[in-house]
Each structure stands twice: as structure tokens, then as C-alpha cells.
Design an enzyme around this catalytic site. Structure first.
Site, PDB file in Angstrom:
ATOM      1  N   ARG A  49      10.639  -2.492  11.572  1.00 35.40           N
ATOM      2  CA  ARG A  49       9.049  -1.866  12.433  1.00 35.40           C
ATOM      3  C   ARG A  49       9.195  -3.175  13.064  1.00 35.40           C
ATOM      4  O   ARG A  49       9.377  -4.056  13.088  1.00 35.40           O
ATOM      5  CB  ARG A  49       8.262  -1.653  11.494  1.00 35.40           C
TER       6      ARG A  49
ATOM      7  N   ARG B 196      -9.562   1.159   8.015  1.00 32.35           N
ATOM      8  CA  ARG B 196      -9.342  -0.137   8.586  1.00 32.35           C
ATOM      9  C   ARG B 196     -10.880  -1.177   8.859  1.00 32.35           C
ATOM     10  O   ARG B 196     -10.556  -2.184   9.280  1.00 32.35           O
ATOM     11  CB  ARG B 196      -8.579  -0.162   9.551  1.00 32.35           C
TER      12      ARG B 196
ATOM     13  N   ARG C  73      10.991  -6.633   5.731  1.00 32.37           N
ATOM     14  CA  ARG C  73      11.056  -5.422   5.232  1.00 32.37           C
ATOM     15  C   ARG C  73      11.799  -4.441   5.863  1.00 32.37           C
ATOM     16  O   ARG C  73      11.973  -4.310   7.440  1.00 32.37           O
ATOM     17  CB  ARG C  73      10.192  -5.285   5.234  1.00 32.37           C
TER      18      ARG C  73
ATOM     19  N   LYS D  92       0.435  -1.128  -0.226  1.00 30.10           N
ATOM     20  CA  LYS D  92      -0.054   0.283  -0.073  1.00 30.10           C
ATOM     21  C   LYS D  92       1.127   1.408   0.298  1.00 30.10           C
ATOM     22  O   LYS D  92       0.774   2.549  -0.757  1.00 30.10           O
ATOM     23  CB  LYS D  92      -0.744   0.086   1.592  1.00 30.10           C
TER      24      LYS D  92
ATOM     25  N   ARG E  10      -1.107  -9.450  12.390  1.00 29.48           N
ATOM     26  CA  ARG E  10      -2.422  -7.906  12.069  1.00 29.48           C
ATOM     27  C   ARG E  10      -2.633  -9.014  10.813  1.00 29.48           C
ATOM     28  O   ARG E  10      -3.361  -7.931  10.420  1.00 29.48           O
ATOM     29  CB  ARG E  10      -0.550  -7.176  11.511  1.00 29.48           C
TER      30      ARG E  10
HETATM   31  P1  AMP Z   1       0.698   0.508   9.184  1.00 27.20           P
HETATM   32  O1  AMP Z   1       1.745   1.142   9.081  1.00 27.20           O
HETATM   33  O2  AMP Z   1      -0.596   1.625   7.972  1.00 27.20           O
HETATM   34  O3  AMP Z   1       0.507  -0.646   9.060  1.00 27.20           O
HETATM   35  O4  AMP Z   1      -0.141   0.594  11.107  1.00 27.20           O
HETATM   36  C1  AMP Z   1       0.927   0.297  11.854  1.00 27.20           C
HETATM   37  C2  AMP Z   1       0.109   0.425  13.209  1.00 27.20           C
HETATM   38  O5  AMP Z   1      -1.232   1.302  12.988  1.00 27.20           O
HETATM   39  C3  AMP Z   1      -1.467  -0.612  12.730  1.00 27.20           C
HETATM   40  O6  AMP Z   1      -0.730  -2.275  12.637  1.00 27.20           O
HETATM   41  C4  AMP Z   1      -2.075  -0.446  14.101  1.00 27.20           C
HETATM   42  O7  AMP Z   1      -1.786  -0.527  15.191  1.00 27.20           O
HETATM   43  C5  AMP Z   1      -2.451   1.210  13.826  1.00 27.20           C
HETATM   44  N1  AMP Z   1      -3.018   2.099  13.035  1.00 27.20           N
HETATM   45  C6  AMP Z   1      -2.785   2.725  11.731  1.00 27.20           C
HETATM   46  N2  AMP Z   1      -4.448   2.834  10.856  1.00 27.20           N
HETATM   47  C7  AMP Z   1      -5.206   2.064  11.762  1.00 27.20           C
HETATM   48  C8  AMP Z   1      -6.227   2.756  11.516  1.00 27.20           C
HETATM   49  N3  AMP Z   1      -6.704   3.042  10.466  1.00 27.20           N
HETATM   50  N4  AMP Z   1      -6.919   2.092  12.138  1.00 27.20           N
HETATM   51  C9  AMP Z   1      -6.688   2.085  13.651  1.00 27.20           C
HETATM   52  N5  AMP Z   1      -5.084   1.602  13.796  1.00 27.20           N
HETATM   53  C10 AMP Z   1      -4.392   1.993  13.056  1.00 27.20           C
END
Ligand code: AMP
Length: 215
Positions: free
Chosen positions: A160, A88, A127, A13, A171
Site C-alpha cells: 500500500r 475512527r 505488509r 484488524k 497514521r
Molecule cells: P485502513 O485501510 O483502515 O488502514 O484505511 C486507510 C485510509 O483510509 C486511512 O489512513 C484513512 O485515510 C482512510 N480511512 C479509512 N477509514 C476511515 C475512517 N473511518 N475515517 C476517516 N478516514 C478513514
């Protein structure tokens, strides 16, 4: 134009969002990046988000929705933006629609990048991300020219904390349970563009951009 980028963790993404935003001159609103920035600054939001991110869980809807609605009230989002990692959950998708409706706006398209779970696990475990500009690398598929350094800005690469095997599986489970239902929400509105994310980065980008331009 308001675009949503949907896909499991590791589906690409962020990479596709960067390409589309550059091509279509849209601000890139990545909820995960906003939480990580808040965490770096040690704000109340960042510290709250940390406890959920570490466990591979979603940050509560109310907190996430507030953060995103505040961000999109900035002048750079007045005529469009691309959401990466938001919404999400169905509740987040509905909150965004409600906020947009009050301003006479709407989501134009939801792009879904589909990648099988086995491939996602391989991608996440290799990653590495630039601490400075967030460009992602993969140790095998797209390594940096100089180990540990970003090709674009020379920033330090890091892994990360939530890209570990136990958290990755959690996840993915969260994605299937809470995020996949959003697909039907946008399908019913005929807004989805569904792309095979198992192709190369440029091939996926070509498909996404041509579908967006055909709308
Ligand atoms: P990402 O970088 O998009 O993979 O997001 C990393 C983490 O941030 C996720 O595993 C969630 O804990 C939190 N997070 C990111 N976007 C959201 C969202 N839209 N709703 C809830 N938690 C989020």
C-alpha cells in the site's frame, strides 16, 4: 450483532475481522477497503479520499459517515455486520449510534486489538496485500507460498502506498489523537473487549471469538 473492530494501523484488524466474519457469518464493512475500491473505480469519492489517504490523514467525517451509512443500509447488514476501521473519531462513533438509535439498533461490542507502536511499524513496513481479495501477508511473519502471489486466490500482491515510513508514523499519531478517545466512549458503555494483539493470529482470534460468544 453489530461489532466494531478497533486497533491501530497494522494491529491486525483486517485479519481478525475476516476470521470473526467467517465464524459469525457477518458482512465485513472495511472503510479503508471501500475508499480503495472507490479509488480503483476513479469515482469522485475515491479521488477525494486519495488526497487524505496518501498523507496518512483521515478522510473528513461527513464523507466517511455518509459512505458507511449508505453501505449499512444494504440488505445484507439488516441484522448485523462487523465494522473494520470505522469509527475512527468520536464524531463518527456518535453518528453511528444516532443512526442506529433511529432504527432501534445499537452497537453490541467494540473489540480493541492492542499492539505496541514499535511492533506496528515493523508490521506495516513488511505488509503486502492481495489486490484481488485483500488478504494481508508479511514478508517475514506470514510470507505467501509463492512470492508476489496470494495463497488464497492467486491474485497479485502489492504494498500500500500509505505503508511507507513517514506515512506510517503519521497514521499512528492520528490513531492516538483521534481514535484512542473512542475507546473510552465504548468503555463507559461496557462494550469493549480488549485483546493483546501481540500474540499469534490464531491465538488472538480465539480470544476474540470466545469473548464474543460469552456475551
Ligand atoms: P485502513 O485501510 O483502515 O488502514 O484505511 C486507510 C485510509 O483510509 C486511512 O489512513 C484513512 O485515510 C482512510 N480511512 C479509512 N477509514 C476511515 C475512517 N473511518 N475515517 C476517516 N478516514 C478513514
Amino acid at each position: 450483532m453489530y461489532i466494531i473492530m478497533l486497533g491501530a494501523p497494522g494491529a491486525g484488524k483486517g485479519t481478525q475481522a475476516d476470521i470473526v466474519c467467517h465464524e459469525m457469518e457477518l458482512p465485513h464493512i472495511a472503510s479503508g477497503d471501500l475508499f480503495r475500491e472507490a479509488l480503483e473505480k476513479k469515482t469522485e469519492l475515491g479521488l477525494l479520499a486519495k488526497s487524505y489517504m496518501e498523507k496518512g490523514e483521515l478522510v473528513p467525517n461527513a464523507v466517511t459517515i455518509k459512505m458507511i451509512l449508505e453501505r449499512i443500509s444494504d440488505p445484507d447488514c439488516v441484522s448485523g455486520c462487523l465494522f473494520d476501521g470505522f469509527p475512527r473519531t468520536l464524531e463518527q462513533a456518535e453518528a453511528l449510534d444516532k443512526a442506529f438509535a433511529a432504527q432501534g439498533k445499537s452497537v453490541d461490542k467494540a473489540i480493541y486489538i492492542e499492539v505496541p507502536d514499535g511492533e506496528l511499524i515493523k508490521r506495516l513496513s513488511g505488509r503486502w496485500i492481495c489486490r484481488n481479495c485483500q488478504t494481508p501477508y508479511h514478508l517475514v511473519n506470514s510470507p505467501p507460498k509463492v512470492p508476489g502471489k496470494c495463497d488464497k486466490c492467486g491474485g497479485e500482491l502489492y504494498q500500500r502506498a500509505d505503508d511507507t515510513e513517514g506515512t506510517e508514523k503519521k497514521r499512528l499519531k492520528v490513531f492516538h489523537n483521534l481514535t484512542v478517545p473512542i475507546l473510552d466512549y465504548y468503555r463507559k458503555q461496557s462494550k469493549t473487549i480488549e485483546v493483546n494483539g501481540n500474540l499469534g493470529i490464531q491465538e488472538v482470534a480465539k480470544e476474540v471469538i470466545s469473548a464474543l460468544k460469552q456475551r
